[in-house]
Enzyme design. Structure first.
Site, PDB file in Angstrom:
ATOM      1  CD  GLU A   1      -6.503  73.036  79.635  1.00 61.49           C
ATOM      2  OE1 GLU A   1      -7.170  72.093  80.098  1.00 61.49           O
ATOM      3  OE2 GLU A   1      -5.651  73.818  79.998  1.00 61.49           O
TER       4      GLU A   1
ATOM      5  CD1 TRP B   1      11.688  61.348  81.380  1.00 60.59           C
ATOM      6  CD2 TRP B   1       9.790  61.064  79.932  1.00 60.59           C
ATOM      7  NE1 TRP B   1      11.378  62.432  80.638  1.00 60.59           N
ATOM      8  CE2 TRP B   1      10.314  62.222  79.696  1.00 60.59           C
ATOM      9  CE3 TRP B   1       8.826  60.586  78.960  1.00 60.59           C
ATOM     10  CZ2 TRP B   1       9.971  63.265  78.687  1.00 60.59           C
ATOM     11  CZ3 TRP B   1       8.290  61.347  78.102  1.00 60.59           C
ATOM     12  CH2 TRP B   1       9.041  62.649  77.908  1.00 60.59           C
TER      13      TRP B   1
ATOM     14  CB  THR C   1      -6.681  75.257  84.355  1.00 58.43           C
ATOM     15  OG1 THR C   1      -6.149  76.437  84.929  1.00 58.43           O
ATOM     16  CG2 THR C   1      -6.923  75.090  83.052  1.00 58.43           C
TER      17      THR C   1
ATOM     18  CE  LYS D   1      10.865  65.452  83.231  1.00 61.80           C
ATOM     19  NZ  LYS D   1       9.987  66.453  84.046  1.00 61.80           N
TER      20      LYS D   1
HETATM   21  P1  AMP Z   1      -8.342  69.104  84.753  1.00 60.79           P
HETATM   22  O1  AMP Z   1      -7.917  70.259  83.677  1.00 60.79           O
HETATM   23  O2  AMP Z   1      -8.512  69.761  86.222  1.00 60.79           O
HETATM   24  O3  AMP Z   1      -9.294  68.115  84.315  1.00 60.79           O
HETATM   25  O4  AMP Z   1      -6.925  68.218  84.545  1.00 60.79           O
HETATM   26  C1  AMP Z   1      -6.426  67.450  83.279  1.00 60.79           C
HETATM   27  C2  AMP Z   1      -5.335  66.660  83.713  1.00 60.79           C
HETATM   28  O5  AMP Z   1      -5.784  65.446  84.658  1.00 60.79           O
HETATM   29  C3  AMP Z   1      -4.662  65.950  82.258  1.00 60.79           C
HETATM   30  O6  AMP Z   1      -3.949  66.667  81.574  1.00 60.79           O
HETATM   31  C4  AMP Z   1      -4.221  64.758  82.725  1.00 60.79           C
HETATM   32  O7  AMP Z   1      -2.993  64.964  83.402  1.00 60.79           O
HETATM   33  C5  AMP Z   1      -5.152  64.347  84.077  1.00 60.79           C
HETATM   34  N1  AMP Z   1      -5.777  63.132  83.873  1.00 60.79           N
HETATM   35  C6  AMP Z   1      -7.449  63.417  83.359  1.00 60.79           C
HETATM   36  N2  AMP Z   1      -7.764  62.220  83.135  1.00 60.79           N
HETATM   37  C7  AMP Z   1      -6.726  61.189  83.198  1.00 60.79           C
HETATM   38  C8  AMP Z   1      -6.821  59.825  83.202  1.00 60.79           C
HETATM   39  N3  AMP Z   1      -7.734  59.066  82.932  1.00 60.79           N
HETATM   40  N4  AMP Z   1      -5.679  59.220  83.639  1.00 60.79           N
HETATM   41  C9  AMP Z   1      -4.789  60.006  84.218  1.00 60.79           C
HETATM   42  N5  AMP Z   1      -4.498  61.325  84.029  1.00 60.79           N
HETATM   43  C10 AMP Z   1      -5.687  61.971  83.648  1.00 60.79           C
END
Ligand code: AMP
Length: 537
Positions: free
Chosen positions: A329, A440, A184, A435
């Site tokens: 993940e 929210w 990540t 918040k």
């Molecule tokens: P990563 O592990 O870098 O791919 O980040 C994942 C995170 O990106 C997710 O837990 C979301 O918070 C955000 N995310 C991924 N796809 C979307 C989407 N289509 N709309 C909003 N947030 C997203």
């Protein structure tokens, strides 16, 4: 009683060989600046087999790890198949991460051999003194291009390949064996590793490429914009040979003029990426008056795409947006919006705005703060949890992280609503939600509303502390034409509840972006703390 099917394991090498035998002449194009490599799946498989044989000769095999610090090139793709095909695990390190985080991830994984390319050589040289276990580097450069380097032991990909046995055959591995490791981006704390299995990776590509998702076929040409280091390049390396789609590999460059050239030159039909990339591409088309050739769908992930952007692509270029939600993940996308082809544009856009429905093999649900299930009623927000054949069951060598619920679902860290028909609406990242007085406010919804203003190029919303409400929204915008705070608030007042209206607006030249192209909110919070945002309250 067992079924009488043949018991063949799901392996990445079988994906490659399917491409080689069934779509052998389909193009794999590498475009690196002015260089163009033009070959096909038959050649890719041949080269990957030779490299696999050479890696075995060097002593690699099941349970070994090897790393790459590289952009999306055909050699990197060969490595991906060669290393995983012999049972080794490839850690694709992200060159866009801060150097300390790259070093942390490589040291944490603790392997000896790191593949690099000409564009990451300087970074590798800078990192080398901090890499505790890496003793050997392999340069993925064209034959004869042997850059001078200070790295200790430097081998060459093309030399290895030339020595590799072309008659090599792939071993039959256990499909549950690990194949790839991505970390990540670590915006909070150390990066965490997601360790993918062959089984999960193949199933993910099979399901995500299907009709209600990417809808891939041999008519398609996909440009591999997301780095292999981000969620396995969103499964693009596997989609190509699996569905017979042509692949276009852009190397290091991701600027809109270059991507646009590639889209036209190679008849690209599908482009995956984060919204920022697509906003830049749209601007490029507007400025130059150019069209998008055969491109007919974007696959937007990683963050919510602005409605105005999806609208403009549909109206001006007849390009649909498939919008997906996923995370490191979940291997790649877990849910996808699909707008049926003959829907009128307004209904298509309504569908595209949502994060869509789970593809087969992924499940979602929401829970309250205490873990109790919440209804799928489209209005109740809750903590999103995910489960499925390719969803992480924990983090690589970090058993202490409580990633899972007691009944085996992954806590995603996102806040979402789910409709009765299982359509997902991401409200926000739980750490980004504002918040205000116990309620929210979605930073994501405010960003989308602000982005719909014609003068706004990009928008971000973060929380600022408030003496009475705990937190209130702060809007930060990059604008392309003169516009005042009042103009923006009037615009927003038509789109969001009054109590959501930002308490302050900051105008900046550029927003910071993180290693996967998303807006770096952590950095924006730091700018705010340091007083670097000229606030216009
Ligand atoms: P990563 O592990 O870098 O791919 O980040 C994942 C995170 O990106 C997710 O837990 C979301 O918070 C955000 N995310 C991924 N796809 C979307 C989407 N289509 N709309 C909003 N947030 C997203």
């Amino acid at each position: 009683m067992h079924g009488l099917n043949q018991d063949l394991p799901l392996l990445l090498s079988t994906v490659l060989e399917h491409g080689a035998t069934t779509f052998g002449a389909v193009k794999v194009i590498g475009r690196y600046g002015n260089d163009c490599i033009d070959f096909d799946y038959a050649q890719l498989a041949l080269r990957a087999r030779r490299l696999a044989a050479a890696l075995q000769h060097l002593g690699f095999g099941s349970d070994h790890m090897v790393g790459s610090l590289a952009w999306n090139t055909h050699r990197h793709l060969e490595l991906l198949y060669a290393a995983t095909g012999i049972g080794a695990v490839l850690h694709t390190a992200n060159p866009r991460l801060p150097p300390a985080q790259i070093a942390y991830a490589i040291n944490f994984a603790g392997y000896h051999t790191l593949f690099i390319d000409a564009d990451t050589l300087a970074l590798a040289e800078q990192l080398a003194p901090q890499l505790q276990t890496v003793r050997r580097y392999v340069m993925m450069a064209p034959p004869g291009a042997v850059p001078h380097s200070t790295l200790p032991e430097l081998l060459f990909h093309e030399d290895l390949l030339a020595d590799g046995d072309p008659g090599f055959t792939w071993p039959l591995l256990d499909e549950r064996a690990a194949c790839l490791l991505c970390f990540t981006s670590g915006t909070t704390g150390a990066p965490k590793g997601a360790l993918y299995s062959h089984h999960g990776t193949v199933l993910n590509a099979l399901s995500a490429g299907g009709g209600n998702a990417w809808a891939l076929s041999a008519d398609d040409a996909i440009i591999a914009i997301p780095g292999f280091f981000h969620c396995n390049g969103w499964a693009v390396p596997f989609f190509g040979p699996m569905y017979g789609a042509s692949l276009v590999l852009p190397g290091r460059r991701a600027d809109s003029a270059f991507l646009h050239r590639l889209i036209l030159d190679h008849g690209v039909t599908v482009a995956p990426g984060v919204p920022t990339i697509f906003l830049d591409l749209l601007r490029h088309c507007r400025e130059t008056g150019a069209g998008l050739g055969r491109l007919n769908r974007l696959f937007s992930g990683g963050a919510a795409p602005p409605l105005a952007m999806m609208e403009a692509y549909l109206r001006d270029h007849s390009v649909r947006t498939i919008h997906g939600w996923g995370m490191t993940e979940t291997t790649s996308a877990a849910t996808m919006s699909f707008a049926l082809r003959d829907l009128p544009p307004d209904q298509a856009l309504t569908a595209m705005r949502t994060q869509g429905k789970p593809v087969f093999g992924a499940e979602i649900r929401i829970a309250d703060d205490d873990g109790n299930p919440l209804p799928r009623d489209g209005v109740t927000p809750g903590h999103l949890q995910a489960r499925g054949h390719w969803t992480a069951a924990g983090y690589f060598r970090r058993p202490e992280i409580e990633a899972m619920t007691p009944d085996g679902w992954l806590r995603t860290g996102d806040v979402a609503k789910i409709d009765a028909d299982n359509t997902l609406h991401i409200v926000d990242r739980s750490k980004d939600v504002i918040k205000s007085g116990g309620e929210w406010i979605s930073s994501q919804a405010l960003e989308e509303a602000a982005s719909a203003h014609p003068a706004v190029r990009e928008a971000a919303v973060i929380a600022m502390p408030h003496w009475r409400w705990q937190e209130r929204p702060l809007l930060i915008v990059v604008v392309t034409a003169p516009v005042t705070r009042q103009d923006l608030l009037v615009h927003l007042a038509h789109m969001v509840p009054k109590w959501w209206l930002p308490d302050a607006v900051a105008f900046v030249d550029e927003l910071p972006h993180g290693p996967t192209g998303k807006i770096a909110k952590q950095e924006l919070r730091q700018w705010q703390t340091d007083g670097r945002l000229g606030l216009d309250p």
